[in-house]
Design a protein around this motif. Sequence first.
Motif, PDB file in Angstrom:
ATOM      1  N   GLN B 211      -4.080  13.272 -26.968  1.00 31.67           N
ATOM      2  CA  GLN B 211      -4.340  12.655 -28.269  1.00 31.67           C
ATOM      3  C   GLN B 211      -3.526  13.457 -29.268  1.00 31.67           C
ATOM      4  O   GLN B 211      -3.710  14.675 -29.385  1.00 31.67           O
ATOM      5  CB  GLN B 211      -5.825  12.726 -28.626  1.00 31.67           C
ATOM      6  CG  GLN B 211      -6.723  11.813 -27.791  1.00 31.67           C
ATOM      7  CD  GLN B 211      -6.364  10.344 -27.941  1.00 31.67           C
ATOM      8  OE1 GLN B 211      -5.695   9.952 -28.909  1.00 31.67           O
ATOM      9  NE2 GLN B 211      -6.775   9.528 -26.980  1.00 31.67           N
ATOM     10  N   PRO B 212      -2.585  12.813 -29.983  1.00 27.63           N
ATOM     11  CA  PRO B 212      -1.658  13.579 -30.814  1.00 27.63           C
ATOM     12  C   PRO B 212      -2.353  14.562 -31.765  1.00 27.63           C
ATOM     13  O   PRO B 212      -1.917  15.720 -31.871  1.00 27.63           O
ATOM     14  CB  PRO B 212      -0.898  12.488 -31.568  1.00 27.63           C
ATOM     15  CG  PRO B 212      -0.903  11.328 -30.618  1.00 27.63           C
ATOM     16  CD  PRO B 212      -2.230  11.384 -29.924  1.00 27.63           C
ATOM     17  N   ASP B 213      -3.422  14.144 -32.413  1.00 27.55           N
ATOM     18  CA  ASP B 213      -4.056  15.058 -33.375  1.00 27.55           C
ATOM     19  C   ASP B 213      -4.644  16.285 -32.680  1.00 27.55           C
ATOM     20  O   ASP B 213      -4.560  17.393 -33.183  1.00 27.55           O
ATOM     21  CB  ASP B 213      -5.141  14.332 -34.180  1.00 27.55           C
ATOM     22  CG  ASP B 213      -4.511  13.376 -35.189  1.00 27.55           C
ATOM     23  OD1 ASP B 213      -3.458  13.746 -35.749  1.00 27.55           O
ATOM     24  OD2 ASP B 213      -5.040  12.273 -35.375  1.00 27.55           O
ATOM     25  N   ARG B 214      -5.215  16.058 -31.494  1.00 26.00           N
ATOM     26  CA  ARG B 214      -5.776  17.179 -30.763  1.00 26.00           C
ATOM     27  C   ARG B 214      -4.677  18.132 -30.305  1.00 26.00           C
ATOM     28  O   ARG B 214      -4.824  19.353 -30.342  1.00 26.00           O
ATOM     29  CB  ARG B 214      -6.578  16.686 -29.543  1.00 26.00           C
ATOM     30  CG  ARG B 214      -7.728  17.610 -29.192  1.00 26.00           C
ATOM     31  CD  ARG B 214      -8.182  17.536 -27.744  1.00 26.00           C
ATOM     32  NE  ARG B 214      -7.263  18.131 -26.782  1.00 26.00           N
ATOM     33  CZ  ARG B 214      -7.008  19.428 -26.653  1.00 26.00           C
ATOM     34  NH1 ARG B 214      -7.583  20.315 -27.455  1.00 26.00           N
ATOM     35  NH2 ARG B 214      -6.161  19.858 -25.748  1.00 26.00           N
ATOM     36  N   ALA B 215      -3.543  17.570 -29.926  1.00 26.62           N
ATOM     37  CA  ALA B 215      -2.415  18.406 -29.500  1.00 26.62           C
ATOM     38  C   ALA B 215      -1.895  19.232 -30.675  1.00 26.62           C
ATOM     39  O   ALA B 215      -1.551  20.410 -30.518  1.00 26.62           O
ATOM     40  CB  ALA B 215      -1.309  17.537 -28.916  1.00 26.62           C
ATOM     41  N   LEU B 216      -1.880  18.622 -31.876  1.00 27.05           N
ATOM     42  CA  LEU B 216      -1.435  19.374 -33.058  1.00 27.05           C
ATOM     43  C   LEU B 216      -2.399  20.521 -33.349  1.00 27.05           C
ATOM     44  O   LEU B 216      -1.968  21.639 -33.671  1.00 27.05           O
ATOM     45  CB  LEU B 216      -1.338  18.455 -34.286  1.00 27.05           C
ATOM     46  CG  LEU B 216      -0.295  17.341 -34.242  1.00 27.05           C
ATOM     47  CD1 LEU B 216      -0.265  16.597 -35.584  1.00 27.05           C
ATOM     48  CD2 LEU B 216       1.091  17.861 -33.912  1.00 27.05           C
ATOM     49  N   ASP B 217      -3.697  20.242 -33.208  1.00 27.29           N
ATOM     50  CA  ASP B 217      -4.690  21.309 -33.434  1.00 27.29           C
ATOM     51  C   ASP B 217      -4.476  22.456 -32.451  1.00 27.29           C
ATOM     52  O   ASP B 217      -4.533  23.630 -32.817  1.00 27.29           O
ATOM     53  CB  ASP B 217      -6.117  20.763 -33.254  1.00 27.29           C
ATOM     54  CG  ASP B 217      -6.516  19.807 -34.383  1.00 27.29           C
ATOM     55  OD1 ASP B 217      -5.818  19.808 -35.430  1.00 27.29           O
ATOM     56  OD2 ASP B 217      -7.489  19.051 -34.205  1.00 27.29           O
ATOM     57  N   ALA B 218      -4.249  22.088 -31.193  1.00 26.73           N
ATOM     58  CA  ALA B 218      -4.056  23.117 -30.170  1.00 26.73           C
ATOM     59  C   ALA B 218      -2.829  23.960 -30.495  1.00 26.73           C
ATOM     60  O   ALA B 218      -2.851  25.191 -30.368  1.00 26.73           O
ATOM     61  CB  ALA B 218      -3.908  22.464 -28.793  1.00 26.73           C
ATOM     62  N   ALA B 219      -1.753  23.288 -30.929  1.00 22.44           N
ATOM     63  CA  ALA B 219      -0.528  24.018 -31.260  1.00 22.44           C
ATOM     64  C   ALA B 219      -0.762  24.923 -32.468  1.00 22.44           C
ATOM     65  O   ALA B 219      -0.301  26.072 -32.512  1.00 22.44           O
ATOM     66  CB  ALA B 219       0.615  23.037 -31.539  1.00 22.44           C
TER      67      ALA B 219
END
Lengths: 436, 447
Positions: B211-219
């Motif tokens: 999920q793009p937003d979750r990936a951004l949070d992880a990054a």
Amino acid sequence: MAARRSRIPATKYPVERFTLDNGLRVVLTPDRSAPVIGVAVVYDVGIRSEPEGRTGFAHLFEHLMFQGSENLEKLAHFRHVQGAGGTFNGSTHLDYTDYFETLPSNALERALFLEADRMRGPRLTEENLRNQVDVVKEEIRVNVLNRPYGGFPWLTLPPVMFDTFPNAHDGYGSFVDLESATVSDAADFFRRYYASGNAVLAVSGDIDVAEATTLIERHFGDVPARPAPERPDFTEPDLTGERRTSYTDELAPLPAVAGAWRVPDPITDFAAYLPYVVLAEVLTDGDASRLVERLVQRDRAVTSLGGYVGFMGDPFDVRDPTALLLQAHLPPGGDVDKVLRTIDEELDRLATDGVAEGELARTQARMATHLLRDTDAVLGRALQMAVLEQQRGEPGLLNDLPRLVGEVTDEQVRAAAATLRPERRASIEVIPGGGR
Amino acid sequence: MTATAPAAPRALPPLGPNRRLKLPKQAERTLGNGLTVIAVRRPAVPLVEVRLWMPFGRAHLARGAMLAQTLLSGTRTMSSVQIAAELQKVGGGLSAGIDPDRLMLSGAGLVTGLDRMLEILAEVLTDASYPNDDVATERDRLVDRIHVARSQPAHLARTALLRRVYGTHPYAVQTPEPEAVRAVRPGVLRTLHAQRVHPADAVLVLVGDVQPDRALDAAEKALSGWNGAGHTAELPPAPPLEPGPLLLVDRPGSVQSSLRMALPAVPRTHPDHAALQLANLIFGGYFSSRWVENIREDKGYTYGPHSLVEHSVAGSVLVAAAEVATEVTGPALLETTYELGRLATLPPREEELEQARQYALGTLQLGMSTQAGLASLTSAYAGSGLRLEFLAEHAARLAQATVTDVAEAAARYLAPARAVTVVLGDAERIGPQLAALAPVTTEPARP
């Protein structure tokens, strides 16, 4: 550090199989996540089946399959695939020859038409044959003769390991054999091996199964039925004594070595074979693998190292006899004997002590990534399923491979390592000619 | 003869309607430290692709190459083996590469391991230690690799072409001298890392079953601590091509000649780009091109001729390359010049353009249909300041280009008079053939 094991994921690609009246086997694997398709036709003939005096013929014939067919002029195949937004190719392996294209899904019927047309009959003309002999000679020059380490080890190791013509000869072919190939040789080869009963068609990607089935029947249904020829037995006895040879490569600046050991039959004894596929990765996959850590980083005895099962790096689409290969490039003045001795020592250690905690699990996790990544492209999926259908009647095995790799045990890897003895090894050394 | 007698000819089935180019779901965020993160969703397989693009123009050649070679060799808490093993545990791997524009870290792994991969990535970026032993080992390996590269005709031909095209520009030499590599010490690498490996202007791309937003949070969680004020260096614009005598590079005993031609080109955002791309396809940019049909399928001079527009930060160039049989080197050059000249002076046929157009549009769809393809595309575009939306604009330009547009682009960029030509081969055997076609300067092959 606790060996927390990554769960090995799987794919669930659907598989539909059927056989047309003319014997053509078909595999469909729909996936509508992107508007693209992969189409693969695999014929059960490869380098091992080419006649003596005709080295390189299976590959030369692959080129001729692109030179026009019943309803298509020379060049038409390329133009029609690319003019539909797609790409294409073919390749010749030890046990099969494949032809394939990947295109936007609105070109499905066109791709089926093109493949069916050449399955009915390629245009085998003297002019096209002479032209493609020239092209293949340039292919051999660019890949083998004009570059260092050309053909190492896939062309240079089999003649050390094997004794019979099918297994030992140069699959790219000698210029003499290529030049003496005739149109009538090609016609015979086509009649014998390019039979509908000797082929598998696989279509993957953005297709509707019912519609694709109708189109396949429409285009392939009237390809004349011809049965598959009997496949000869290519078996050879295992080595009972070490075999070792060397040659000077005038273009190579540094020494190199490759060694190989026979492995169990990949088709009839898959359970025994699979641990060798995993073992090759335990030994060579990345900086944390056994042989890279030892030979590259600790001893600095080699500068690069690779290992895999199958002479063309194709563990899941090769038949017996095949081998586990290790290959390495050495620094200037490097000692090949010492490298081989160290490999033996590490194999002994693995056979005696087994793998370290977590070593196998992490190797398996990374193998899963490689397997999944290869099947992400619709074409990769079609090609692999076509060969799995042809060699095993089991295209759905593709979905199971990550799990099966993950189920290989420490004990199996250890037992596999124990069989890789020096007296079963064939090896070849490249002596550098100093470069030009 | 045909293997079977033809019955009534069968008609080629028409194509179905074109499918619209559909962009995947994506999100983007610029972190406080200047790092841009782009996440793209393609859930086809449970994996994630990672690409970190860092600007690296004008870096010292040997030091830059060694930095890429040793970036993953250790941190204060992990050895190279531990880094590799920790990544492997989550099915992952990372590798570093460098060119005159950028330093790039690439990898892929199981999507369940994304957080862990990002943690390890962050540790390497903020704490790479360049251990003495590893640096010494990798130095020798890199030197050996350079020696092997120098024995490859394709490498030598490329080296000669770059030097001839770029003169004194930083792009002119892209492979370091072995002696310069041998001089690189760990301290120098730590300094270079501190100066140049920092998040400002860097772009991280994550593509996969996320999920793009979750990936951004992880990054953000993993990488917001990456800092270090450093500097970036602007590259001067690449010089215009200066046609002149053909450069014949002597490699005695070659059984083939490596023919290379550089022609002018424009960046992706230039109004001529789509028309130039189509003109290039018609000339030699795909198998069904005039050049391939001529020198391979008609004459059998070569196996894999191809031409390509190469985009770099400081400029774009079109490169045509073919390995041809020694005895037909002159004739192959003649046919190449003929095909360039023909396209530069006569408009292509309407159906030729349609075929090239369909190919360009179709291969866009294919390039976007895998996680790895999408990741590489997104990262390459981001390196030129573009986003995936540009694909749709570019597709529209490809769809609209007319025969006149393509003819004009061909006249402007593909005229043989504009070419810089380099041929590597056995000068004694090919020199006279080439001299019959063009003024020739000869030099020995140099690494």
